[in-house]
Design an enzyme around this catalytic site. Structure first.
Site, short mmCIF file in Angstrom:
data_model
loop_
_atom_site.label_atom_id
_atom_site.label_comp_id
_atom_site.label_asym_id
_atom_site.label_seq_id
_atom_site.Cartn_x
_atom_site.Cartn_y
_atom_site.Cartn_z
N HIS A 78 3.54 4.08 13.15
CA HIS A 78 2.36 4.95 12.99
C HIS A 78 2.51 6.29 13.70
O HIS A 78 1.51 6.88 14.13
CB HIS A 78 1.10 4.23 13.48
CG HIS A 78 0.53 3.29 12.47
ND1 HIS A 78 -0.58 2.51 12.73
CD2 HIS A 78 0.89 2.99 11.20
CE1 HIS A 78 -0.87 1.77 11.67
NE2 HIS A 78 0.03 2.05 10.71
N ASP B 202 4.59 -5.02 3.21
CA ASP B 202 4.00 -3.81 3.77
C ASP B 202 5.14 -3.00 4.40
O ASP B 202 5.73 -2.13 3.78
CB ASP B 202 2.94 -4.25 4.79
CG ASP B 202 2.18 -3.09 5.40
OD1 ASP B 202 2.64 -1.96 5.27
OD2 ASP B 202 1.14 -3.33 6.02
N GLU C 208 -5.15 1.79 2.55
CA GLU C 208 -4.96 0.60 3.41
C GLU C 208 -5.15 0.94 4.88
O GLU C 208 -5.74 0.17 5.64
CB GLU C 208 -3.56 0.01 3.17
CG GLU C 208 -3.34 -1.34 3.85
CD GLU C 208 -2.76 -1.25 5.26
OE1 GLU C 208 -2.63 -2.31 5.91
OE2 GLU C 208 -2.45 -0.14 5.73
N HIS D 206 0.83 -1.21 0.00
CA HIS D 206 0.00 0.00 0.00
C HIS D 206 0.86 1.26 0.00
O HIS D 206 2.04 1.23 0.36
CB HIS D 206 -0.99 -0.02 1.17
CG HIS D 206 -0.40 0.17 2.53
ND1 HIS D 206 -0.28 1.40 3.13
CD2 HIS D 206 0.09 -0.72 3.42
CE1 HIS D 206 0.24 1.26 4.33
NE2 HIS D 206 0.48 -0.02 4.54
#
Length: 300
Positions: free
Chosen positions: A221, A120, A91, A44
């Site tokens: 993240h 990923d 995603e 993604h």
């Protein structure tokens, strides 16, 4: 976050909820023998913030594999089966891009898709790891024997050495140490969810792999998942990015060019037997085993 009962925090969040268009980018190299058999590579493109690891290390590897395929095509190579390279959007917000694409092409994918290979977070450190359906374990291990680690050893050698070091730790069981069996060969995990292989494996039953190089990835993240973190801590010199691209391309080419698909269903059968035996032990502990026809299942 700590403190006492006298510490109180009022948190106000502002969310920018709008409907926006997302884009999947699909490139295709037609097979010259079985063009209706597809080897699908996916990663993604959207990130929570900067996304140097998640997903840009995977996007970087995909672009490098694409560059390599382009050079081979100019030199006259054609894959035996068709290769699709898919850059998914959306995603991070519910696997939207890959799921919508897989649902839209579901009937065609059921007929034509050979395998789905996902990268990923391709690189967040030096330690290789993989998860896949059991029929692809030997394919992964064979590919790791062909790709060199930056140390000069193969990816397979360092992967096995690390697994054996972990299995030698006295407080770990063989399962916790990360081995398929009590002999210390590095474990290839089962796929759960959380990335773009989900619609291919769980919805459509397409054999899938997720793999990459991991490490102490404490910036997941966050706004610190940046080029600075990657170049200084995650992969100085970007040498593991090279290995990730070589490994991904090797697996894809073997699936595309092998005369017979390199799947091993004896490994699949052994794993199903192991899962069933574990379930049987659990059922016995709960005094539910009499409800299971163990003999018929094990014979099958």
């Amino acid at each position: 976050v700590g403190g006492t009962d006298h510490v109180r925090v009022h948190l106000k969040t502002q969310m920018d909820y709008q409907v926006r268009k997302i884009w999947n980018v699909i490139s295709r190299i037609e097979g010259n023998q079985e063009k209706d058999r597809w080897v699908i590579m996916g990663n993604h493109r959207d990130a929570w913030t900067f996304g140097a690891v998640d997903p840009n290390s995977g996007s970087t590897a995909m672009l490098e594999v694409g560059r390599g395929f382009g050079k081979l095509l100019k030199d006259g190579w054609r894959p035996g089966r068709t290769i699709l390279m898919c850059s998914w959007d959306g995603e991070e917000y519910g696997l939207l891009g890959s799921t919508e694409w897989a649902e839209h092409h579901a009937e065609e994918l059921k007929q034509k898709a050979v395998a789905y290979i996902n990268m990923d977070s391709a690189v967040s450190g030096p330690n290789f790891g993989a998860a896949s359906v059991p029929s692809m374990w030997r394919l992964i291990r064979a590919a790791t024997r062909e790709v060199k680690n930056p140390s000069g050893k193969t990816v397979y050698q360092l992967w096995q050495e690390r697994a054996r070091e972990q299995s030698a730790e006295p407080d770990l069981t063989s399962a916790e140490a990360g081995t398929d069996t009590p002999v210390a060969e590095a474990r290839i995990g089962a796929l759960g969810s959380g990335s773009d292989y989900t619609p291919f494996l769980q919805h459509l039953g397409i054999p899938s792999i997720d793999m990459g190089f991991g490490g102490d990835y404490g910036v997941y993240h966050s706004a610190y998942d940046s080029f600075h973190w990657m170049s200084r801590f995650g992969d100085p010199g970007f040498v593991y990015h090279v290995a990730a691209a070589q490994l991904w391309g090797t697996v894809a080419m073997r699936l595309a060019d092998a005369d017979g698909l390199p799947f091993d269903y004896s490994d699949y059968a052994k794993q199903i037997r192991e899962f069933f035996n574990e379930s049987l032990k659990h059922a016995k502990r709960l005094k539910l085993a009499e409800n299971l026809n163990a003999k018929e299942m094990l014979e099958a």
